[in-house]
Design a protein around this motif. Structure first.
Motif, PDB file in Angstrom:
ATOM      1  N   UNK A  29       0.822  -1.208   0.000  1.00 18.59           N
ATOM      2  CA  UNK A  29       0.000   0.000   0.000  1.00 18.59           C
ATOM      3  C   UNK A  29       0.857   1.260   0.000  1.00 18.59           C
ATOM      4  N   UNK A  30       1.940   1.260   0.744  1.00 16.78           N
ATOM      5  CA  UNK A  30       2.826   2.427   0.787  1.00 16.78           C
ATOM      6  C   UNK A  30       3.418   2.778  -0.569  1.00 16.78           C
ATOM      7  N   UNK A  31       4.033   1.821  -1.267  1.00 16.86           N
ATOM      8  CA  UNK A  31       4.566   2.154  -2.592  1.00 16.86           C
ATOM      9  C   UNK A  31       3.496   2.557  -3.606  1.00 16.86           C
ATOM     10  N   UNK A  32       2.315   1.932  -3.548  1.00 16.14           N
ATOM     11  CA  UNK A  32       1.235   2.327  -4.460  1.00 16.14           C
ATOM     12  C   UNK A  32       0.765   3.753  -4.171  1.00 16.14           C
ATOM     13  N   UNK A  33       0.646   4.104  -2.911  1.00 14.84           N
ATOM     14  CA  UNK A  33       0.234   5.461  -2.553  1.00 14.84           C
ATOM     15  C   UNK A  33       1.294   6.477  -2.988  1.00 14.84           C
TER      16      UNK A  33
END
Length: 67
Positions: A29-33
């Motif tokens: 989720x962090x890299x996608x955000x």
């Protein structure tokens, strides 16, 4: 969700075990955000200009039709 068994060397502190949610946040989720934010920052000027360009073209069409 430990992919590899973590073993500490003698004298080192034991590694902390993280929850599955934390790992999902960290790895997916962090890299996608971050990617979404960078994409929005890169395309924001073009998106803002595009709506203005369409309204300018519409106003030119209306003036030429009125003549």
């Amino acid at each position: 969700m430990n992919l590899l068994p973590l073993e500490a060397l003698p004298g080192w502190p034991e590694p902390t075990h993280y929850s599955d949610l934390y790992m999902w946040l960290l790895m997916v989720i962090g890299p996608l955000a971050f990617g979404a934010i960078v994409t929005l920052l890169a395309f924001a000027p073009q998106l803002a200009r595009g709506s203005r360009r369409e309204s300018d073209e519409e106003s030119k069409e209306l003036t030429t039709l009125g003549q």
